[in-house]
Design an enzyme around this catalytic site. Sequence first.
Site, PDB file in Angstrom:
ATOM      1  N   TYR A  55     131.644  52.046  66.051  1.00  0.00           N
ATOM      2  CA  TYR A  55     132.112  53.228  66.799  1.00  0.00           C
ATOM      3  C   TYR A  55     132.627  52.822  68.186  1.00  0.00           C
ATOM      4  O   TYR A  55     133.710  53.236  68.606  1.00  0.00           O
ATOM      5  CB  TYR A  55     130.965  54.236  66.918  1.00  0.00           C
ATOM      6  CG  TYR A  55     131.347  55.557  67.563  1.00  0.00           C
ATOM      7  CD1 TYR A  55     131.909  56.577  66.789  1.00  0.00           C
ATOM      8  CD2 TYR A  55     131.140  55.795  68.910  1.00  0.00           C
ATOM      9  CE1 TYR A  55     132.258  57.799  67.364  1.00  0.00           C
ATOM     10  CE2 TYR A  55     131.489  57.007  69.500  1.00  0.00           C
ATOM     11  CZ  TYR A  55     132.040  58.012  68.709  1.00  0.00           C
ATOM     12  OH  TYR A  55     132.380  59.210  69.296  1.00  0.00           O
ATOM     13  N   SER A  96     135.900  58.702  73.764  1.00  0.00           N
ATOM     14  CA  SER A  96     134.460  58.861  73.971  1.00  0.00           C
ATOM     15  C   SER A  96     134.097  58.060  75.211  1.00  0.00           C
ATOM     16  O   SER A  96     134.818  57.117  75.581  1.00  0.00           O
ATOM     17  CB  SER A  96     133.692  58.289  72.769  1.00  0.00           C
ATOM     18  OG  SER A  96     132.333  58.074  73.092  1.00  0.00           O
TER      19      SER A  96
HETATM   20  P1  NAD Z   1     132.141  66.630  63.963  1.00  0.00           P
HETATM   21  O1  NAD Z   1     131.469  65.805  62.944  1.00  0.00           O
HETATM   22  O2  NAD Z   1     131.696  68.042  64.157  1.00  0.00           O
HETATM   23  O3  NAD Z   1     133.711  66.673  63.713  1.00  0.00           O
HETATM   24  C1  NAD Z   1     134.443  65.582  63.228  1.00  0.00           C
HETATM   25  C2  NAD Z   1     135.579  66.123  62.383  1.00  0.00           C
HETATM   26  O4  NAD Z   1     136.378  65.037  61.904  1.00  0.00           O
HETATM   27  C3  NAD Z   1     135.068  66.878  61.144  1.00  0.00           C
HETATM   28  O5  NAD Z   1     135.861  68.029  60.944  1.00  0.00           O
HETATM   29  C4  NAD Z   1     135.297  65.860  60.034  1.00  0.00           C
HETATM   30  O6  NAD Z   1     135.436  66.447  58.757  1.00  0.00           O
HETATM   31  C5  NAD Z   1     136.598  65.250  60.522  1.00  0.00           C
HETATM   32  N1  NAD Z   1     136.924  64.009  59.818  1.00  0.00           N
HETATM   33  C6  NAD Z   1     136.131  62.950  59.545  1.00  0.00           C
HETATM   34  N2  NAD Z   1     136.817  62.039  58.840  1.00  0.00           N
HETATM   35  C7  NAD Z   1     138.066  62.526  58.660  1.00  0.00           C
HETATM   36  C8  NAD Z   1     139.230  62.063  58.002  1.00  0.00           C
HETATM   37  N3  NAD Z   1     139.232  60.875  57.368  1.00  0.00           N
HETATM   38  N4  NAD Z   1     140.337  62.838  58.024  1.00  0.00           N
HETATM   39  C9  NAD Z   1     140.360  64.024  58.642  1.00  0.00           C
HETATM   40  N5  NAD Z   1     139.271  64.530  59.270  1.00  0.00           N
HETATM   41  C10 NAD Z   1     138.156  63.792  59.274  1.00  0.00           C
HETATM   42  O7  NAD Z   1     132.013  65.814  65.323  1.00  0.00           O
HETATM   43  P2  NAD Z   1     132.641  66.079  66.771  1.00  0.00           P
HETATM   44  O8  NAD Z   1     131.587  65.771  67.715  1.00  0.00           O
HETATM   45  O9  NAD Z   1     133.321  67.395  66.851  1.00  0.00           O
HETATM   46  O10 NAD Z   1     133.700  64.890  66.829  1.00  0.00           O
HETATM   47  C11 NAD Z   1     135.071  65.070  67.131  1.00  0.00           C
HETATM   48  C12 NAD Z   1     135.586  63.879  67.902  1.00  0.00           C
HETATM   49  O11 NAD Z   1     134.935  63.826  69.174  1.00  0.00           O
HETATM   50  C13 NAD Z   1     135.340  62.518  67.245  1.00  0.00           C
HETATM   51  O12 NAD Z   1     136.485  61.692  67.420  1.00  0.00           O
HETATM   52  C14 NAD Z   1     134.166  61.973  68.022  1.00  0.00           C
HETATM   53  O13 NAD Z   1     134.139  60.559  68.024  1.00  0.00           O
HETATM   54  C15 NAD Z   1     134.474  62.523  69.401  1.00  0.00           C
HETATM   55  N6  NAD Z   1     133.316  62.546  70.300  1.00  0.00           N
HETATM   56  C16 NAD Z   1     132.270  63.383  70.094  1.00  0.00           C
HETATM   57  C17 NAD Z   1     131.203  63.364  70.986  1.00  0.00           C
HETATM   58  C18 NAD Z   1     130.012  64.275  70.848  1.00  0.00           C
HETATM   59  O14 NAD Z   1     129.067  64.147  71.642  1.00  0.00           O
HETATM   60  N7  NAD Z   1     129.974  65.196  69.907  1.00  0.00           N
HETATM   61  C19 NAD Z   1     131.204  62.494  72.059  1.00  0.00           C
HETATM   62  C20 NAD Z   1     132.291  61.636  72.232  1.00  0.00           C
HETATM   63  C21 NAD Z   1     133.335  61.681  71.344  1.00  0.00           C
END
Ligand code: NAD
Length: 279
Positions: free
Chosen positions: A177, A164
């Site tokens: 986080y 991130s």
């Molecule tokens: P999201 O909530 O749509 O997806 C997260 C996924 O991780 C979901 O499928 C959830 O069920 C799964 N998950 C959570 N805990 C888990 C566990 N213990 N075991 C297996 N799966 C698990 O959110 P996203 O935005 O798609 O996030 C995906 C990644 O991207 C994360 O690591 C997040 O930190 C990172 N990220 C997202 C953003 C953003 O703006 N959306 C920005 C920076 C980083």
Amino acid sequence: MTSGVDSGGQTDSLRILRGQKALVTGANSGIGKATAIRLGQAGADVVVNYVFGREDAEAVVKEIEGFGVRAYAHEADVSQEDQVVGMFAHMVEQFGTIDILVANAGLQRDAASVEMTLDQWRKVLDVNLTGQFLCAREAAKEFLRRGVVPEVSRAAGKIVCMSSVHQIIPWAGHVNYAASKGGVLMMMQTLAQELGPQGIRVNAVAPGAIRTPINRSAWETAEAEAELLKLIPYRRVGDPKDIADAVTVLASDLMDYVVGTTLYVDGGMTLFPGFATGG
Ligand code: NAD
């Protein structure tokens, strides 16, 4: 013929991961879902990990199978060692091996630091950092066992950590986080240094603000989105596909000399936008 660009038609030349086996954690939602689908489109067989929401995971599997590759859903909590070990063992049984790990699963449990409970702190570190470590460890064991298969990829294996912009941007109200993603940066670089000599490439993708369920409150109203856009020089909120495309190319031989790097996919969020008019 090596993987990557071949001399076939346009469709074939886009299948830059043909014959590779990939596992994406947290692949039934948001960025993980888009990435799993994109890897399948690029020719990889894909394991769709999820922890809850089997129906969503099965829908992702169906979409991937539409590209003529194999896929299946696997339920496992990435923070639980036995479940992670079992997931990789099952993948080797089903697909024979693994070439690409996308350690994507992550979550937030936000609170002011002084109000943050130990459970909130631990949950985020357990999933976002320990979960990535456990998956990277199991993938690396199989990469080392198998070694390089030149007709599949120049590397013995590729790991893409989903980090991130908060691996370098402090984030008040989200200390768990930000600490987890800062940890991902140093974990990724250390693994890249340690495993590079064995032909394993470890890198990270650092998304900025991407429209997914994790950050719905930041973009779901026009006012919230306008505030968010002030932080993004490119003036658009990202889509999961922006990240999926970056991961796919990073995991391919097109990026074979990229090792231990973070690719920021953030519309310029890390460019200190506050300094555009001041400073
Ligand atoms: P999201 O909530 O749509 O997806 C997260 C996924 O991780 C979901 O499928 C959830 O069920 C799964 N998950 C959570 N805990 C888990 C566990 N213990 N075991 C297996 N799966 C698990 O959110 P996203 O935005 O798609 O996030 C995906 C990644 O991207 C994360 O690591 C997040 O930190 C990172 N990220 C997202 C953003 C953003 O703006 N959306 C920005 C920076 C980083």
